[in-house]
Motif scaffolding. Structure first.
Motif, PDB file in Angstrom:
ATOM      1  N   ALA A  39      12.008   3.351  -2.622  1.00  0.00           N
ATOM      2  CA  ALA A  39      12.731   4.362  -1.223  1.00  0.00           C
ATOM      3  C   ALA A  39      12.342   6.180  -1.884  1.00  0.00           C
ATOM      4  O   ALA A  39      12.085   6.228  -2.638  1.00  0.00           O
ATOM      5  CB  ALA A  39      14.103   3.725  -0.628  1.00  0.00           C
ATOM      6  N   VAL A  40      13.175   6.597  -0.664  1.00  0.00           N
ATOM      7  CA  VAL A  40      12.926   7.694  -0.384  1.00  0.00           C
ATOM      8  C   VAL A  40      14.015   8.678  -0.011  1.00  0.00           C
ATOM      9  O   VAL A  40      13.815   7.970   1.862  1.00  0.00           O
ATOM     10  CB  VAL A  40      11.711   8.830  -0.669  1.00  0.00           C
ATOM     11  N   TRP A  41      14.556   9.726   0.112  1.00  0.00           N
ATOM     12  CA  TRP A  41      15.523  10.115   1.123  1.00  0.00           C
ATOM     13  C   TRP A  41      14.744  11.465   1.048  1.00  0.00           C
ATOM     14  O   TRP A  41      14.420  12.293   0.313  1.00  0.00           O
ATOM     15  CB  TRP A  41      16.828  10.267   0.723  1.00  0.00           C
ATOM     16  N   LEU A  42      15.011  12.029   3.166  1.00  0.00           N
ATOM     17  CA  LEU A  42      14.443  12.710   3.142  1.00  0.00           C
ATOM     18  C   LEU A  42      15.252  13.513   3.711  1.00  0.00           C
ATOM     19  O   LEU A  42      15.695  13.881   4.496  1.00  0.00           O
ATOM     20  CB  LEU A  42      13.009  13.007   3.855  1.00  0.00           C
ATOM     21  N   THR A  43      14.955  15.490   3.508  1.00  0.00           N
ATOM     22  CA  THR A  43      15.617  16.287   4.708  1.00  0.00           C
ATOM     23  C   THR A  43      14.722  16.599   5.214  1.00  0.00           C
ATOM     24  O   THR A  43      13.172  17.432   5.238  1.00  0.00           O
ATOM     25  CB  THR A  43      15.869  17.934   3.694  1.00  0.00           C
ATOM     26  N   VAL A  44      15.041  16.421   6.937  1.00  0.00           N
ATOM     27  CA  VAL A  44      14.336  17.006   7.722  1.00  0.00           C
ATOM     28  C   VAL A  44      14.484  18.127   8.824  1.00  0.00           C
ATOM     29  O   VAL A  44      16.105  18.010   8.876  1.00  0.00           O
ATOM     30  CB  VAL A  44      13.807  15.761   8.532  1.00  0.00           C
ATOM     31  N   CYS A  45      13.617  18.652   9.524  1.00  0.00           N
ATOM     32  CA  CYS A  45      13.640  19.935  10.573  1.00  0.00           C
ATOM     33  C   CYS A  45      14.681  19.297  11.806  1.00  0.00           C
ATOM     34  O   CYS A  45      14.383  18.006  11.883  1.00  0.00           O
ATOM     35  CB  CYS A  45      13.000  20.839  10.578  1.00  0.00           C
ATOM     36  N   GLY A  46      15.536  19.272  12.624  1.00  0.00           N
ATOM     37  CA  GLY A  46      16.255  19.191  13.748  1.00  0.00           C
ATOM     38  C   GLY A  46      17.143  17.782  13.873  1.00  0.00           C
ATOM     39  O   GLY A  46      17.594  17.958  12.992  1.00  0.00           O
TER      40      GLY A  46
ATOM     41  N   SER B 186      13.866   6.605  -5.837  1.00  0.00           N
ATOM     42  CA  SER B 186      13.908   5.498  -6.765  1.00  0.00           C
ATOM     43  C   SER B 186      12.764   6.214  -7.496  1.00  0.00           C
ATOM     44  O   SER B 186      12.824   5.155  -8.418  1.00  0.00           O
ATOM     45  CB  SER B 186      13.747   4.567  -5.518  1.00  0.00           C
ATOM     46  N   GLY B 187      11.760   6.221  -7.864  1.00  0.00           N
ATOM     47  CA  GLY B 187      10.357   6.735  -8.042  1.00  0.00           C
ATOM     48  C   GLY B 187      10.245   8.156  -7.888  1.00  0.00           C
ATOM     49  O   GLY B 187      10.283   8.687  -7.024  1.00  0.00           O
ATOM     50  N   PRO B 188       8.646   8.554  -8.720  1.00  0.00           N
ATOM     51  CA  PRO B 188       7.782   9.599  -8.803  1.00  0.00           C
ATOM     52  C   PRO B 188       7.787   9.349  -6.949  1.00  0.00           C
ATOM     53  O   PRO B 188       6.698   8.567  -6.431  1.00  0.00           O
ATOM     54  CB  PRO B 188       7.281   9.622  -9.586  1.00  0.00           C
ATOM     55  N   VAL B 189       6.961  10.669  -6.499  1.00  0.00           N
ATOM     56  CA  VAL B 189       7.044  10.423  -5.460  1.00  0.00           C
ATOM     57  C   VAL B 189       5.621  11.915  -5.145  1.00  0.00           C
ATOM     58  O   VAL B 189       5.902  12.922  -5.802  1.00  0.00           O
ATOM     59  CB  VAL B 189       7.783  11.405  -3.974  1.00  0.00           C
TER      60      VAL B 189
ATOM     61  N   GLU C 210       0.791  -1.588  -0.196  1.00  0.00           N
ATOM     62  CA  GLU C 210       0.498  -0.028  -0.004  1.00  0.00           C
ATOM     63  C   GLU C 210       0.236   1.183   0.274  1.00  0.00           C
ATOM     64  O   GLU C 210       2.087   1.199   0.740  1.00  0.00           O
ATOM     65  CB  GLU C 210      -1.332  -0.225   1.305  1.00  0.00           C
ATOM     66  N   PRO C 211       1.130   1.940  -0.910  1.00  0.00           N
ATOM     67  CA  PRO C 211       0.938   4.076  -0.727  1.00  0.00           C
ATOM     68  C   PRO C 211       1.384   4.043   0.872  1.00  0.00           C
ATOM     69  O   PRO C 211       0.366   3.861   1.834  1.00  0.00           O
ATOM     70  CB  PRO C 211       0.701   5.014  -1.267  1.00  0.00           C
ATOM     71  N   TYR C 212       2.335   5.092   1.278  1.00  0.00           N
ATOM     72  CA  TYR C 212       2.788   4.976   3.008  1.00  0.00           C
ATOM     73  C   TYR C 212       2.953   6.713   2.436  1.00  0.00           C
ATOM     74  O   TYR C 212       4.155   7.258   1.616  1.00  0.00           O
ATOM     75  CB  TYR C 212       4.113   4.055   2.996  1.00  0.00           C
ATOM     76  N   PRO C 213       2.288   6.711   3.268  1.00  0.00           N
ATOM     77  CA  PRO C 213       1.744   8.928   3.529  1.00  0.00           C
ATOM     78  C   PRO C 213       3.553   9.327   4.349  1.00  0.00           C
ATOM     79  O   PRO C 213       3.974   8.829   5.224  1.00  0.00           O
ATOM     80  CB  PRO C 213       0.877   9.083   4.694  1.00  0.00           C
ATOM     81  N   LEU C 214       4.150   9.408   3.793  1.00  0.00           N
ATOM     82  CA  LEU C 214       5.672  10.769   4.155  1.00  0.00           C
ATOM     83  C   LEU C 214       5.624  11.246   4.943  1.00  0.00           C
ATOM     84  O   LEU C 214       4.558  11.708   5.623  1.00  0.00           O
ATOM     85  CB  LEU C 214       6.968  10.736   3.327  1.00  0.00           C
ATOM     86  N   PRO C 215       6.548  11.016   6.485  1.00  0.00           N
ATOM     87  CA  PRO C 215       6.551  11.761   7.253  1.00  0.00           C
ATOM     88  C   PRO C 215       7.060  13.203   7.393  1.00  0.00           C
ATOM     89  O   PRO C 215       7.134  13.334   6.386  1.00  0.00           O
ATOM     90  CB  PRO C 215       7.570  11.138   8.051  1.00  0.00           C
TER      91      PRO C 215
END
Length: 200
Positions: A193-200, A180-183, A166-171
């Motif tokens: 898979a995805v690499w994200l920049t987050v605060c903190g 790795s593919g369209p987000v 199932e699709p997963y909502p990103l944090p």
């Protein structure tokens, strides 16, 4: 040794291989790239028995094909075999035949194509060298449902891998570094898979 059950699903395998690459490159420690994975080369399942050379083939009495299917020479350029692996006019074919459909998988064909496996690897490796979180920093597992891997590395990096159906909502995040593919729509599709920049 792994033996597939039936023909390989190349579309699914490629999608999963792209996600696995981002997972590997986001983990602490060394990263190893084996021949052809950076080009998305699949196993060559239909090598003729007459060309098989792996010692396993002989020792097994021709019942185990061995590893030749993943040792086919790299395609560098051109539209036909040997795809730049041997110089023009060499007069000798490579030790294992390359598939007729490998022209789009050559290094030359993939270079500059932002959607290609090769450019995904190049971008991931460049970010891995440059991002301060992807050095020796520790890893912290984040809460995620079954079938989803999520972890953070300081400073400000999160990797999410969706192994579920199932699709997963990103944090919460400030930007997508690499995927790795369209987000789309703030969700991560299955087998991505995805690499994200987050605060903190």
């Amino acid at each position: 040794m792994y033996e597939p059950e039936g023909p390989l699903d190349l579309e699914l395998g490629t999608r999963r291989a792209r996600a696995a690459a981002l997972l590997m490159f986001s983990l602490p420690g060394g990263a190893y790239i084996y021949q052809g994975e950076e080009l998305g080369l699949p196993e060559v399942e239909d090598l003729p028995e007459a060309v098989l050379q792996d010692p396993v083939w002989e020792r097994s009495g021709h019942t185990n094909r061995g590893r030749d299917s993943c040792r086919v020479p790299i395609p560098w350029s051109g539209a036909t075999a040997p795809y730049g692996f041997s110089p023009d006019g060499a007069g000798a074919a490579p030790w294992l035949p390359q598939p007729a459909g490998w022209a789009p998988r050559t290094v030359a064909a993939q270079t500059g194509d932002e959607t290609s496996m090769l450019e995904l690897y190049r971008t991931a490796l460049r970010l891995r060298r440059a991002h301060p979180a992807l050095g020796d920093s520790s890893l912290t597992w984040l809460d995620a449902p079954e079938g989803v891997l999520a972890f953070g590395r300081d400073p400000g990096f999160v990797c999410v891998v969706n192994l579920s159906a199932e699709p997963y909502p990103l944090p919460d995040h400030t930007s997508v570094l690499l995927a790795s593919g369209p987000v789309e729509g703030g969700t991560l599709a299955p087998d991505q898979a995805v690499w994200l920049t987050v605060c903190g």
